[in-house]
Design a protein around this motif. Structure first.
Motif, PDB file in Angstrom:
ATOM      1  N   PRO A   1       0.809  -1.225   0.000  1.00 52.97           N
ATOM      2  CA  PRO A   1       0.000   0.000   0.000  1.00 52.97           C
ATOM      3  C   PRO A   1       0.843   1.278   0.000  1.00 52.97           C
ATOM      4  CG  PRO A   1      -0.810  -1.546   1.640  1.00 52.97           C
ATOM      5  CD  PRO A   1       0.482  -2.082   1.114  1.00 52.97           C
ATOM      6  N   VAL A   2       2.006   1.257   0.606  1.00 51.20           N
ATOM      7  CA  VAL A   2       2.866   2.437   0.638  1.00 51.20           C
ATOM      8  C   VAL A   2       3.388   2.746  -0.763  1.00 51.20           C
ATOM      9  CG1 VAL A   2       5.007   3.370   1.589  1.00 51.20           C
ATOM     10  CG2 VAL A   2       3.497   1.995   3.024  1.00 51.20           C
ATOM     11  N   ALA A   3       3.685   1.739  -1.535  1.00 58.14           N
ATOM     12  CA  ALA A   3       4.185   1.956  -2.896  1.00 58.14           C
ATOM     13  C   ALA A   3       3.057   2.299  -3.861  1.00 58.14           C
ATOM     14  CB  ALA A   3       4.909   0.702  -3.378  1.00 58.14           C
ATOM     15  N   THR A   4       1.842   1.924  -3.549  1.00 60.05           N
ATOM     16  CA  THR A   4       0.726   2.153  -4.459  1.00 60.05           C
ATOM     17  C   THR A   4       0.288   3.613  -4.462  1.00 60.05           C
ATOM     18  OG1 THR A   4      -0.005  -0.009  -3.681  1.00 60.05           O
ATOM     19  CG2 THR A   4      -1.432   1.113  -5.173  1.00 60.05           C
ATOM     20  N   VAL A   5       0.369   4.300  -3.357  1.00 60.88           N
ATOM     21  CA  VAL A   5      -0.089   5.687  -3.260  1.00 60.88           C
ATOM     22  C   VAL A   5       0.679   6.612  -4.203  1.00 60.88           C
ATOM     23  CG1 VAL A   5      -0.316   7.657  -1.696  1.00 60.88           C
ATOM     24  CG2 VAL A   5      -0.994   5.375  -0.937  1.00 60.88           C
ATOM     25  N   PRO A   6       2.013   6.593  -4.234  1.00 64.91           N
ATOM     26  CA  PRO A   6       2.705   7.475  -5.191  1.00 64.91           C
ATOM     27  C   PRO A   6       2.404   7.123  -6.652  1.00 64.91           C
ATOM     28  CG  PRO A   6       4.238   6.710  -3.532  1.00 64.91           C
ATOM     29  CD  PRO A   6       2.972   5.961  -3.328  1.00 64.91           C
ATOM     30  N   ILE A   7       2.219   5.843  -6.938  1.00 64.58           N
ATOM     31  CA  ILE A   7       1.894   5.448  -8.310  1.00 64.58           C
ATOM     32  C   ILE A   7       0.527   5.977  -8.705  1.00 64.58           C
ATOM     33  CG2 ILE A   7       1.393   3.459  -9.779  1.00 64.58           C
ATOM     34  CD1 ILE A   7       3.619   1.982  -8.259  1.00 64.58           C
ATOM     35  N   LEU A   8      -0.446   5.907  -7.814  1.00 60.45           N
ATOM     36  CA  LEU A   8      -1.777   6.434  -8.107  1.00 60.45           C
ATOM     37  C   LEU A   8      -1.759   7.949  -8.279  1.00 60.45           C
ATOM     38  CD1 LEU A   8      -4.051   4.297  -5.766  1.00 60.45           C
ATOM     39  CD2 LEU A   8      -3.887   4.202  -8.259  1.00 60.45           C
ATOM     40  N   ILE A   9      -0.983   8.632  -7.449  1.00 58.20           N
ATOM     41  CA  ILE A   9      -0.859  10.089  -7.584  1.00 58.20           C
ATOM     42  C   ILE A   9      -0.214  10.447  -8.916  1.00 58.20           C
ATOM     43  CG2 ILE A   9       0.317  12.116  -6.650  1.00 58.20           C
ATOM     44  CD1 ILE A   9      -0.154  10.915  -3.861  1.00 58.20           C
ATOM     45  N   LEU A  10       0.823   9.726  -9.309  1.00 60.52           N
ATOM     46  CA  LEU A  10       1.474   9.968 -10.592  1.00 60.52           C
ATOM     47  C   LEU A  10       0.517   9.708 -11.752  1.00 60.52           C
ATOM     48  CD1 LEU A  10       4.088  10.616 -12.155  1.00 60.52           C
ATOM     49  CD2 LEU A  10       4.552   8.152 -12.121  1.00 60.52           C
TER      50      LEU A  10
ATOM     51  N   CYS B   1      -2.778   9.935 -11.713  1.00 59.52           N
ATOM     52  CA  CYS B   1      -3.760  11.019 -11.736  1.00 59.52           C
ATOM     53  C   CYS B   1      -3.164  12.284 -12.336  1.00 59.52           C
ATOM     54  CB  CYS B   1      -4.281  11.292 -10.329  1.00 59.52           C
ATOM     55  SG  CYS B   1      -5.335   9.984  -9.689  1.00 59.52           S
ATOM     56  N   PHE B   2      -1.927  12.592 -11.988  1.00 59.02           N
ATOM     57  CA  PHE B   2      -1.254  13.766 -12.535  1.00 59.02           C
ATOM     58  C   PHE B   2      -1.073  13.653 -14.046  1.00 59.02           C
ATOM     59  CE2 PHE B   2       2.722  16.066 -13.533  1.00 59.02           C
ATOM     60  CZ  PHE B   2       2.290  17.349 -13.214  1.00 59.02           C
ATOM     61  N   LEU B   3      -0.655  12.484 -14.522  1.00 54.66           N
ATOM     62  CA  LEU B   3      -0.498  12.280 -15.962  1.00 54.66           C
ATOM     63  C   LEU B   3      -1.838  12.344 -16.682  1.00 54.66           C
ATOM     64  CD1 LEU B   3       2.201   9.460 -16.022  1.00 54.66           C
ATOM     65  CD2 LEU B   3       2.482  11.876 -16.587  1.00 54.66           C
ATOM     66  N   PHE B   4      -2.891  11.848 -16.050  1.00 54.70           N
ATOM     67  CA  PHE B   4      -4.226  11.915 -16.635  1.00 54.70           C
ATOM     68  C   PHE B   4      -4.688  13.358 -16.771  1.00 54.70           C
ATOM     69  CE2 PHE B   4      -8.887  11.724 -16.253  1.00 54.70           C
ATOM     70  CZ  PHE B   4      -9.158  10.934 -17.363  1.00 54.70           C
ATOM     71  N   LEU B   5      -4.404  14.186 -15.767  1.00 55.41           N
ATOM     72  CA  LEU B   5      -4.774  15.595 -15.845  1.00 55.41           C
ATOM     73  C   LEU B   5      -3.986  16.324 -16.937  1.00 55.41           C
ATOM     74  CD1 LEU B   5      -5.096  16.521 -12.076  1.00 55.41           C
ATOM     75  CD2 LEU B   5      -6.926  16.376 -13.771  1.00 55.41           C
ATOM     76  N   ILE B   6      -2.707  16.009 -17.065  1.00 56.65           N
ATOM     77  CA  ILE B   6      -1.899  16.627 -18.116  1.00 56.65           C
ATOM     78  C   ILE B   6      -2.397  16.200 -19.487  1.00 56.65           C
ATOM     79  CG2 ILE B   6       0.404  16.632 -19.173  1.00 56.65           C
ATOM     80  CD1 ILE B   6       1.555  16.569 -16.362  1.00 56.65           C
TER      81      ILE B   6
END
Length: 99
Positions: free
Chosen positions: A22-31, A33-38
């Motif tokens: 779960p600790v490794a999944t959070v930064p991947i999900l944030i990344l 989401c950021f790429l999706f917004l871009i």
């Protein structure tokens, strides 16, 4: 004894997943989401017309031309957006100029 080791009820699935997952999944999900917004960010055009909206706008405008025909679809877009309209036909940006 062999049947007990093959029985999946004895295995706990949470013990197979490490605690760091779960600790490794959070930064991947944030990344992601950021790429999706871009990817969805587009510069606004000064030419009126239906929005792009992740590729749905071109599909709708192309479908309208196929369904209504060129003349009726052009009249619809001219009534909705004005004399100079940007639409997509066949995946390409097309300008309708009429008066």
């Amino acid at each position: 004894m062999v049947l007990e080791t093959l029985n999946p009820v004895h295995y706990n699935i949470t013990s197979l997943v490490p605690d760091t997952m779960p600790v490794a999944t959070v930064p991947i999900l944030i990344l992601m989401c950021f790429l999706f917004l871009i990817w969805n960010h587009e510069e606004t055009s000064s030419i009126p017309g239906p929005g792009y909206c992740m590729g749905i706008g071109p599909l709708i405008s192309h479908g309208r031309f196929l369904w209504m025909g060129v003349g009726n679809a052009c009249n619809y877009y001219n009534k909705t957006y004005g004399e100079f309209v940007r639409v997509w036909i066949g995946g390409e940006e097309t300008f309708i100029i009429s008066k």
